[in-house]
Write a protein that holds these residues in place. Structure first.
Motif, PDB file in Angstrom:
ATOM      1  N   VAL A 188      24.977   8.907 -23.466  1.00  8.81           N
ATOM      2  CA  VAL A 188      24.037   8.898 -24.591  1.00  8.81           C
ATOM      3  C   VAL A 188      23.124  10.130 -24.526  1.00  8.81           C
ATOM      4  O   VAL A 188      22.817  10.747 -25.551  1.00  8.81           O
ATOM      5  CB  VAL A 188      23.221   7.580 -24.629  1.00  8.81           C
ATOM      6  CG1 VAL A 188      22.096   7.645 -25.661  1.00  8.81           C
ATOM      7  CG2 VAL A 188      24.140   6.393 -24.942  1.00  8.81           C
ATOM      8  N   ALA A 189      22.729  10.509 -23.324  1.00  8.51           N
ATOM      9  CA  ALA A 189      21.872  11.692 -23.166  1.00  8.51           C
ATOM     10  C   ALA A 189      22.586  12.954 -23.661  1.00  8.51           C
ATOM     11  O   ALA A 189      21.979  13.802 -24.320  1.00  8.51           O
ATOM     12  CB  ALA A 189      21.465  11.852 -21.703  1.00  8.51           C
ATOM     13  N   VAL A 190      23.868  13.074 -23.352  1.00  5.43           N
ATOM     14  CA  VAL A 190      24.628  14.251 -23.809  1.00  5.43           C
ATOM     15  C   VAL A 190      24.721  14.257 -25.334  1.00  5.43           C
ATOM     16  O   VAL A 190      24.593  15.306 -25.973  1.00  5.43           O
ATOM     17  CB  VAL A 190      26.033  14.295 -23.159  1.00  5.43           C
ATOM     18  CG1 VAL A 190      26.913  15.349 -23.816  1.00  5.43           C
ATOM     19  CG2 VAL A 190      25.906  14.564 -21.666  1.00  5.43           C
ATOM     20  N   VAL A 209      15.007  16.928 -24.641  1.00  2.00           N
ATOM     21  CA  VAL A 209      15.966  15.941 -24.128  1.00  2.00           C
ATOM     22  C   VAL A 209      15.732  15.720 -22.636  1.00  2.00           C
ATOM     23  O   VAL A 209      15.641  14.580 -22.174  1.00  2.00           O
ATOM     24  CB  VAL A 209      17.425  16.380 -24.399  1.00  2.00           C
ATOM     25  CG1 VAL A 209      18.402  15.490 -23.639  1.00  2.00           C
ATOM     26  CG2 VAL A 209      17.727  16.340 -25.893  1.00  2.00           C
ATOM     27  N   LEU A 210      15.579  16.806 -21.888  1.00  2.00           N
ATOM     28  CA  LEU A 210      15.438  16.662 -20.430  1.00  2.00           C
ATOM     29  C   LEU A 210      14.137  15.971 -20.045  1.00  2.00           C
ATOM     30  O   LEU A 210      14.077  15.262 -19.043  1.00  2.00           O
ATOM     31  CB  LEU A 210      15.524  18.025 -19.747  1.00  2.00           C
ATOM     32  CG  LEU A 210      16.907  18.672 -19.779  1.00  2.00           C
ATOM     33  CD1 LEU A 210      16.933  19.910 -18.897  1.00  2.00           C
ATOM     34  CD2 LEU A 210      17.991  17.692 -19.335  1.00  2.00           C
ATOM     35  N   CYS A 211      13.119  16.171 -20.876  1.00  2.00           N
ATOM     36  CA  CYS A 211      11.815  15.576 -20.598  1.00  2.00           C
ATOM     37  C   CYS A 211      11.920  14.066 -20.373  1.00  2.00           C
ATOM     38  O   CYS A 211      11.275  13.516 -19.482  1.00  2.00           O
ATOM     39  CB  CYS A 211      10.908  15.895 -21.782  1.00  2.00           C
ATOM     40  SG  CYS A 211       9.206  15.484 -21.500  1.00  2.00           S
ATOM     41  N   VAL A 240      17.266   4.620 -28.692  1.00  2.00           N
ATOM     42  CA  VAL A 240      15.827   4.628 -28.986  1.00  2.00           C
ATOM     43  C   VAL A 240      15.031   4.745 -27.677  1.00  2.00           C
ATOM     44  O   VAL A 240      14.119   5.575 -27.570  1.00  2.00           O
ATOM     45  CB  VAL A 240      15.401   3.357 -29.769  1.00  2.00           C
ATOM     46  CG1 VAL A 240      13.881   3.245 -29.848  1.00  2.00           C
ATOM     47  CG2 VAL A 240      16.011   3.374 -31.175  1.00  2.00           C
ATOM     48  N   ASP A 241      15.393   3.945 -26.675  1.00  2.00           N
ATOM     49  CA  ASP A 241      14.646   3.971 -25.413  1.00  2.00           C
ATOM     50  C   ASP A 241      14.725   5.347 -24.746  1.00  2.00           C
ATOM     51  O   ASP A 241      13.721   5.859 -24.264  1.00  2.00           O
ATOM     52  CB  ASP A 241      15.174   2.893 -24.458  1.00  2.00           C
ATOM     53  CG  ASP A 241      14.754   1.484 -24.898  1.00  2.00           C
ATOM     54  OD1 ASP A 241      13.724   1.375 -25.607  1.00  2.00           O
ATOM     55  OD2 ASP A 241      15.436   0.512 -24.537  1.00  2.00           O
ATOM     56  N   GLN A 242      15.938   5.940 -24.749  1.00  2.00           N
ATOM     57  CA  GLN A 242      16.084   7.233 -24.057  1.00  2.00           C
ATOM     58  C   GLN A 242      15.380   8.364 -24.811  1.00  2.00           C
ATOM     59  O   GLN A 242      14.838   9.272 -24.185  1.00  2.00           O
ATOM     60  CB  GLN A 242      17.566   7.571 -23.827  1.00  2.00           C
ATOM     61  CG  GLN A 242      18.167   6.695 -22.757  1.00  2.00           C
ATOM     62  CD  GLN A 242      19.473   7.204 -22.151  1.00  2.00           C
ATOM     63  OE1 GLN A 242      20.030   6.547 -21.293  1.00  2.00           O
ATOM     64  NE2 GLN A 242      19.966   8.358 -22.562  1.00  2.00           N
TER      65      GLN A 242
END
Lengths: 199, 199
Positions: free
Chosen positions: B159-161, B191-193, A188-190
């Motif tokens: 998590v980003a991936v 996502v990158l933002c 959620v945070d990311q």
């Protein structure tokens, strides 16, 4: 005491419906979608198979109603809106994680996912009845946050919701990681981090 | 002309392997995982079934090798790194979208996804051999960007991936939207933002 003397037919119907849904969900988790039959559901629910055929044309139709019986009401209510978007999303997704970690919930859901991967028509019905309404309540919550200026104007809210929900469901479906509360909070945070308006 | 006089056995093996992989991928797309047999693969590939059993213990093992034969080399190379993270991700994901939109690719992949939803052991093998190595090259690319200061230090790169790859694969698996280049670009940008360091 009136209903002891003359049983209410609509109440009896409701009890049968509930028994049929419970039987369908339990059975599909045990034997899989391919081996699920109307006869099996009827026997397990303690009703005649004509009772089932009177209400539903196929096992897929029973199952879709069984899956959505519990959630239609939740969808109608929408997500909580306390004004704190992060807290609201974490609250709902933590509860969803607890549900996905429950074996009683897992078995029928995995069976339906497996059946949907083989059967495009069933998959589209499942998506339309269950996945899309579930996605829509998140889209509405994010749109409200966007109108309140908490999410940047240029953000594609639908894509943002997928950034939140798809990693969650894929982790579960592919068993690539645990659905812990800590994981939910990080996700959620990311996701929200990139949606905020730039000063 | 030496190889016409005395055929190279390792080259012949390589041709048989390739024929077996092609047959396995085509067949599983046509008949599904449950009805796939070693005999069927052998007949389609024009080899004896003993040839297959000499190299693989099961149809699952053949299929996993067939799926990974094309990608192991790609994974070893990793993602392009021009220094422009957004451009690199868009380049790779646009190509992946084109591949996922190709019916020849779709059929075996959907069959494997369906089989994995039913069969936990197969799913874990599939995740370990195919999904995890594919995820890892993205994790490495994002980690390089994090070291270069283009991604904030506190970000959980794994998590980003998942925020990037899971929406993409779920759209495809559930058929909830088209995998267009425009969609890929929006997803990468959103996502990158959230990953960029705050000034």
């Amino acid at each position: 005491m009136a209903d002891k003397a003359a049983p209410d037919p609509s109440r009896r119907s409701e009890r049968s419906r509930r028994a049929i849904f419970d039987a369908a969900l339990a059975l599909v988790g045990e034997v899989g979608y391919d081996k699920l039959t109307i006869e099996g559901i009827a026997a397990r629910a303690g009703v005649g198979k004509q009772t089932i055929y009177r209400w539903w044309p196929s096992k897929a139709a029973v199952l879709l109603d069984a899956f959505t019986a519990g959630v239609d009401e939740d969808y109608a209510k929408g997500l909580p809106d306390t004004g704190d978007l992060a807290a609201d999303l974490k609250f709902v997704l933590r509860a969803t994680a607890d549900e996905f970690n429950d074996p009683v919930f897992q078995a029928p859901y995995r069976a339906l996912a497996a059946a949907g991967a083989n059967d495009e028509e069933l998959s589209r019905a499942f998506v339309g009845r269950l996945l899309e309404p579930g996605t829509r309540v998140y889209v509405e919550r994010l749109r409200a946050a966007q109108e309140a200026g908490q999410v940047a104007a240029g953000i594609d809210v639908r894509v943002a919701v997928e950034m939140l929900l798809s990693p969650f469901s894929q982790r579960w479906l592919m068993r690539t990681g645990e659905l812990t509360h800590e994981y939910v909070d990080t996700l959620v945070d990311q996701v929200l981090c990139g949606l905020r308006p730039r000063d």
